[in-house]
Scaffold this active site. Structure first.
Site, PDB file in Angstrom:
ATOM      1  N   ASN A   1      11.358   3.346   0.863  1.00  0.00           N
ATOM      2  CA  ASN A   1      11.729   3.385  -0.555  1.00  0.00           C
ATOM      3  C   ASN A   1      10.612   2.898  -1.482  1.00  0.00           C
ATOM      4  O   ASN A   1      10.816   2.802  -2.684  1.00  0.00           O
ATOM      5  CB  ASN A   1      13.017   2.594  -0.793  1.00  0.00           C
ATOM      6  CG  ASN A   1      12.869   1.128  -0.459  1.00  0.00           C
ATOM      7  OD1 ASN A   1      11.982   0.752   0.296  1.00  0.00           O
ATOM      8  ND2 ASN A   1      13.744   0.298  -0.984  1.00  0.00           N
ATOM      9  N   CYS A   2       9.431   2.632  -0.946  1.00  0.00           N
ATOM     10  CA  CYS A   2       8.287   2.193  -1.749  1.00  0.00           C
ATOM     11  C   CYS A   2       7.609   3.411  -2.387  1.00  0.00           C
ATOM     12  O   CYS A   2       7.301   4.390  -1.706  1.00  0.00           O
ATOM     13  CB  CYS A   2       7.306   1.447  -0.846  1.00  0.00           C
ATOM     14  SG  CYS A   2       5.706   1.107  -1.605  1.00  0.00           S
ATOM     15  N   ASN A   3       7.387   3.371  -3.687  1.00  0.00           N
ATOM     16  CA  ASN A   3       6.766   4.506  -4.388  1.00  0.00           C
ATOM     17  C   ASN A   3       5.370   4.820  -3.874  1.00  0.00           C
ATOM     18  O   ASN A   3       4.989   5.987  -3.780  1.00  0.00           O
ATOM     19  CB  ASN A   3       6.724   4.240  -5.896  1.00  0.00           C
ATOM     20  CG  ASN A   3       8.100   4.337  -6.520  1.00  0.00           C
ATOM     21  OD1 ASN A   3       8.978   5.023  -6.000  1.00  0.00           O
ATOM     22  ND2 ASN A   3       8.296   3.645  -7.626  1.00  0.00           N
TER      23      ASN A   3
ATOM     24  N   VAL B   1       4.238   4.293  -0.845  1.00  0.00           N
ATOM     25  CA  VAL B   1       4.411   4.926   0.465  1.00  0.00           C
ATOM     26  C   VAL B   1       4.837   6.378   0.269  1.00  0.00           C
ATOM     27  O   VAL B   1       4.326   7.281   0.931  1.00  0.00           O
ATOM     28  CB  VAL B   1       5.439   4.154   1.328  1.00  0.00           C
ATOM     29  CG1 VAL B   1       5.801   4.936   2.580  1.00  0.00           C
ATOM     30  CG2 VAL B   1       4.888   2.781   1.688  1.00  0.00           C
ATOM     31  N   LYS B   2       5.749   6.621  -0.655  1.00  0.00           N
ATOM     32  CA  LYS B   2       6.203   7.996  -0.922  1.00  0.00           C
ATOM     33  C   LYS B   2       5.030   8.884  -1.338  1.00  0.00           C
ATOM     34  O   LYS B   2       4.898  10.015  -0.866  1.00  0.00           O
ATOM     35  CB  LYS B   2       7.273   8.010  -2.011  1.00  0.00           C
ATOM     36  CG  LYS B   2       8.608   7.466  -1.551  1.00  0.00           C
ATOM     37  CD  LYS B   2       9.598   7.434  -2.703  1.00  0.00           C
ATOM     38  CE  LYS B   2      10.879   6.753  -2.297  1.00  0.00           C
ATOM     39  NZ  LYS B   2      11.819   6.595  -3.408  1.00  0.00           N
TER      40      LYS B   2
END
Length: 115
Positions: free
Chosen positions: A8-10, A12-13
């Site tokens: 859910n980390c931006n 990481v996305k």
């Protein structure tokens, strides 16, 4: 190649989206669910420096008091803290052949290193 992070980390996305767009195969290691070993953290700290691996900009770190933050002043203490608080690890960390090569997301570095 293994990408370490939390889904859910931006940041990481963005990283995962970039890898998929460039058709680069990877395995994802969710260290919220799978955890992380002190040995792995030591390797990353040796590569990037413990001050970089410890994410001081995130909410997990900011929830600590100034006094608590001040006690985490070397690699050993940082690793002890990070094993218990994986959300405080800067992410993502990308390993290729078990060697950490990238931390966080920078499109130009990804292009130079992975493409």
């Amino acid at each position: 190649m293994v990408v370490y992070g939390i889904p859910n980390c931006n940041t990481v996305k963005k990283s995962l989206d970039w890898l998929k767009a460039h058709q680069i195969d990877f395995e994802f290691h969710d260290f919220k669910k799978k955890g992380i070993t002190p040995e792995k953290l030591n390797k990353w700290c040796d590569t990037f420096g413990w001050e970089i691996v410890l994410n001081r900009k995130g909410l997990t770190w900011k929830k600590l008091t100034k006094e608590e933050q001040a006690t985490i002043d070397n690699q050993e203490k940082a690793i002890t803290y990070l094993v218990e608080n994986t959300s405080a690890i800067k992410r993502p960390i990308i390993e290729k052949e078990e060697v950490a090569i990238l931390i966080s997301f920078d499109e130009s570095l990804y292009s130079q290193t992975l493409a």
